[in-house]
Write a protein that holds these residues in place. Structure first.
Motif, PDB file in Angstrom:
ATOM      1  N   THR A 142       0.842  -1.204   0.000  1.00  0.00           N
ATOM      2  CA  THR A 142       0.000   0.000   0.000  1.00  0.00           C
ATOM      3  C   THR A 142       0.876   1.251   0.000  1.00  0.00           C
ATOM      4  OG1 THR A 142      -0.118   0.195   2.418  1.00  0.00           O
ATOM      5  CG2 THR A 142      -1.768  -1.213   1.374  1.00  0.00           C
ATOM      6  N   LEU A 143       2.195   1.055  -0.085  1.00  0.00           N
ATOM      7  CA  LEU A 143       3.217   2.110  -0.018  1.00  0.00           C
ATOM      8  C   LEU A 143       3.236   2.795   1.345  1.00  0.00           C
ATOM      9  CD1 LEU A 143       3.043   3.755  -3.576  1.00  0.00           C
ATOM     10  CD2 LEU A 143       4.372   1.793  -2.821  1.00  0.00           C
ATOM     11  N   ALA A 144       2.719   2.116   2.375  1.00  0.00           N
ATOM     12  CA  ALA A 144       2.724   2.684   3.724  1.00  0.00           C
ATOM     13  C   ALA A 144       4.158   2.903   4.203  1.00  0.00           C
ATOM     14  CB  ALA A 144       2.000   1.753   4.697  1.00  0.00           C
ATOM     15  N   THR A 145       4.425   4.081   4.753  1.00  0.00           N
ATOM     16  CA  THR A 145       5.743   4.371   5.313  1.00  0.00           C
ATOM     17  C   THR A 145       6.115   3.314   6.352  1.00  0.00           C
ATOM     18  OG1 THR A 145       5.172   6.702   5.045  1.00  0.00           O
ATOM     19  CG2 THR A 145       7.118   6.218   6.358  1.00  0.00           C
ATOM     20  N   ALA A 146       5.113   2.878   7.148  1.00  0.00           N
ATOM     21  CA  ALA A 146       5.359   1.902   8.218  1.00  0.00           C
ATOM     22  C   ALA A 146       5.965   0.607   7.664  1.00  0.00           C
ATOM     23  CB  ALA A 146       4.057   1.590   8.953  1.00  0.00           C
TER      24      ALA A 146
ATOM     25  N   LEU B  72      -7.849   3.678  -2.115  1.00  0.00           N
ATOM     26  CA  LEU B  72      -6.817   3.199  -1.201  1.00  0.00           C
ATOM     27  C   LEU B  72      -7.205   3.481   0.253  1.00  0.00           C
ATOM     28  CD1 LEU B  72      -4.132   1.705  -1.269  1.00  0.00           C
ATOM     29  CD2 LEU B  72      -2.958   3.890  -1.213  1.00  0.00           C
ATOM     30  N   VAL B  77      -4.147   0.645   5.713  1.00  0.00           N
ATOM     31  CA  VAL B  77      -2.793   1.154   5.537  1.00  0.00           C
ATOM     32  C   VAL B  77      -2.227   1.410   6.942  1.00  0.00           C
ATOM     33  CG1 VAL B  77      -1.357   2.997   4.573  1.00  0.00           C
ATOM     34  CG2 VAL B  77      -3.407   2.259   3.350  1.00  0.00           C
ATOM     35  N   PRO B  78      -1.205   0.634   7.338  1.00  0.00           N
ATOM     36  CA  PRO B  78      -0.706   0.782   8.711  1.00  0.00           C
ATOM     37  C   PRO B  78      -0.076   2.157   8.964  1.00  0.00           C
ATOM     38  CG  PRO B  78       0.727  -0.666   7.422  1.00  0.00           C
ATOM     39  CD  PRO B  78      -0.484  -0.398   6.582  1.00  0.00           C
ATOM     40  N   THR B  79      -0.127   2.572  10.216  1.00  0.00           N
ATOM     41  CA  THR B  79       0.452   3.851  10.636  1.00  0.00           C
ATOM     42  C   THR B  79       1.836   3.604  11.237  1.00  0.00           C
ATOM     43  OG1 THR B  79      -1.734   4.763  11.044  1.00  0.00           O
ATOM     44  CG2 THR B  79       0.097   5.825  12.195  1.00  0.00           C
ATOM     45  N   THR B  80       2.769   4.498  10.974  1.00  0.00           N
ATOM     46  CA  THR B  80       4.122   4.375  11.530  1.00  0.00           C
ATOM     47  C   THR B  80       4.148   4.869  12.972  1.00  0.00           C
ATOM     48  OG1 THR B  80       5.033   4.877   9.351  1.00  0.00           O
ATOM     49  CG2 THR B  80       6.544   5.025  11.210  1.00  0.00           C
ATOM     50  N   GLN B 151       0.024   7.007   6.731  1.00  0.00           N
ATOM     51  CA  GLN B 151       0.854   7.756   5.780  1.00  0.00           C
ATOM     52  C   GLN B 151       1.496   6.831   4.739  1.00  0.00           C
ATOM     53  OE1 GLN B 151       4.812   9.025   6.793  1.00  0.00           O
ATOM     54  NE2 GLN B 151       4.264  11.141   6.360  1.00  0.00           N
ATOM     55  N   THR B 152       1.558   7.299   3.498  1.00  0.00           N
ATOM     56  CA  THR B 152       2.219   6.530   2.441  1.00  0.00           C
ATOM     57  C   THR B 152       3.457   7.284   1.951  1.00  0.00           C
ATOM     58  OG1 THR B 152       0.692   7.522   0.876  1.00  0.00           O
ATOM     59  CG2 THR B 152       0.160   5.308   1.648  1.00  0.00           C
ATOM     60  N   LEU B 153       4.351   6.558   1.256  1.00  0.00           N
ATOM     61  CA  LEU B 153       5.612   7.157   0.802  1.00  0.00           C
ATOM     62  C   LEU B 153       5.387   8.304  -0.179  1.00  0.00           C
ATOM     63  CD1 LEU B 153       8.077   4.177   0.129  1.00  0.00           C
ATOM     64  CD2 LEU B 153       7.909   5.646   2.143  1.00  0.00           C
ATOM     65  N   LEU B 156       4.701  11.200   1.897  1.00  0.00           N
ATOM     66  CA  LEU B 156       5.903  11.589   2.658  1.00  0.00           C
ATOM     67  C   LEU B 156       6.886  12.361   1.782  1.00  0.00           C
ATOM     68  CD1 LEU B 156       7.657  11.322   5.284  1.00  0.00           C
ATOM     69  CD2 LEU B 156       8.546   9.193   4.312  1.00  0.00           C
ATOM     70  N   ILE B 164       7.225   5.872  -7.367  1.00  0.00           N
ATOM     71  CA  ILE B 164       7.793   5.002  -6.324  1.00  0.00           C
ATOM     72  C   ILE B 164       7.774   3.540  -6.793  1.00  0.00           C
ATOM     73  CG2 ILE B 164       7.433   4.133  -3.969  1.00  0.00           C
ATOM     74  CD1 ILE B 164       6.339   7.014  -3.387  1.00  0.00           C
TER      75      ILE B 164
END
Lengths: 170, 192
Positions: A142-146, B72, B77-80, B151-153, B156, B164
């Motif tokens: 999902t391109l998640a930063t995490a 999406l 979408v997991p959180t950091t 958040q996604t790349l 970011l 990407i």
């Protein structure tokens, strides 16, 4: 029995990508793994020490009011992984009971190492709230930063440990 | 038709899991020897499988969103949580370096008859219990340095998602070129 070689890695990668995409389309989330040992830990802990488990801030809600954490999508999915991998291992002639690990140490040593490493891994996957499947693979798709932060920690520490223990594997 | 379908029952889990298990086993990812060799950069199988899967699934989600079939924001979408995500990843990585598996691959290894995979899985259950035992005092660490929700790349770095995905595809091609003489170091023999 004739042993079939493993798939080409790009073929396996494309197949895994489509299986992961199908999972997102069907369920709204990706593939995972560490949720299953978490559910089992809650159930075992609740059977051994119900009062302490139900008052525990991490496991308590999973077993509150007779809830059954084993009847969850992630546990069914991991049962699916077990059955799918069992069928694939049998079909490809790789199903055989044995202990694997570094060639230089005894089977007892290998099992002790596996137990300790499993403990680290199970603990770590709770710290990051996901493992290589849930965060590293599904999160990154999902391109998640995490997902990528997880993979940086995973490969960084993995490479250091792998290089430090390389003599055991000779 | 609205995607995702939200089909989260036992049968959905069994089907998705079976596909996952078959592919990991046939990809050679239930083999602890190969997984450890990947960490020592002596075998590129694991890298190829994982990165290719990320780019294929990521591109699929991107195309479905472009076609207006899926948002999406409707998928997880997991959180950091920077320190927890990084430290947890490092512990799972160290677990693989020492024991040969991560949580998912230990199930695949165990399914092929590897007793060390079964023991690794039992170790994980104990690891969860240890975590639950010290959950309260480490709660501040777990929530430290939280990033923006989901958040996604692309958000970011402020670049489009397709770029990407293209960069990652380029990395796969580059690694493939460097390892074109063979995926594995010939000094490493991992019986599948």
């Amino acid at each position: 029995m004739k042993q079939r070689p493993i798939w080409n890695s790009y073929v396996a990668g494309v197949a895994l990508g489509f299986a992961l995409l199908l999972t997102f389309v069907l369920t709204a989330h990706g593939l995972g793994a560490s949720g299953a040992p978490t559910a089992i830990a809650a159930v075992v802990s609740n059977a051994v020490a119900p009062a302490a488990t139900q008052s525990n801030d991490y496991l308590g809600w999973m077993v509150a009011e007779g809830a059954d954490p084993l009847n969850s999508w992630i546990v069914w999915e991991v049962i699916g992984v077990l059955l799918g991998a069992l069928a694939a291992a049998w079909w490809s002639g790789h199903l055989r009971l044995r202990v694997e690990g570094p060639p230089r140490i005894t089977n007892g040593g290998r099992l002790a190492l596996a137990a300790g490493a499993g403990l680290l891994s199970g603990f770590g996957a709770r710290v990051s709230a996901g493992c290589t499947s849930g965060l590293g693979l599904s999160g990154s798709a999902t391109l998640a930063t995490a997902g990528f932060v997880f993979l940086i920690g995973f490969f960084g520490a993995g490479m250091i440990t792998g290089l430090l223990t390389r003599r055991m594997w000779r | 038709m609205t995607l995702p379908l939200g089909w989260n029952g036992p049968l959905s889990g069994l089907i998705c899991g079976a596909l996952f298990g078959i592919i990991l086993q046939r990809g050679g990812l239930g083999n602890g020897c190969r997984l450890v060799a990947a960490l020592r950069l002596q075998d590129s199988t694991v890298f190829n499988v994982m990165m290719t899967a990320i780019v294929v699934a990521g591109s699929g989600l991107y195309v479905l969103e472009l076609a207006g079939l899926l948002q999406l924001s409707d998928v997880f979408v997991p959180t950091t949580y920077f320190w927890a995500t990084l430290l947890g990843g490092a512990l799972v990585g160290a677990g693989m370096g020492l024991g040969g598996y991560c949580p998912g691959t230990s199930v695949v290894g165990a399914a092929g008859g590897r007793i060390d995979g079964i023991v690794f899985f039992i170790g994980m259950i104990v690891g969860v219990m240890v975590f639950a035992g010290i959950y309260d005092p480490i709660t501040p660490l777990l929530g430290a340095a939280a990033g923006p929700q989901a958040q996604t790349l692309d958000a970011l770095f402020g670049i489009p998602a397709w770029l990407i995905l293209a960069i990652m595809a380029g990395i796969i091609v580059g690694v493939g070129w460097f390892t074109r003489r063979g995926h594995a170091d010939p000094s490493i023999v991992c019986a599948d």
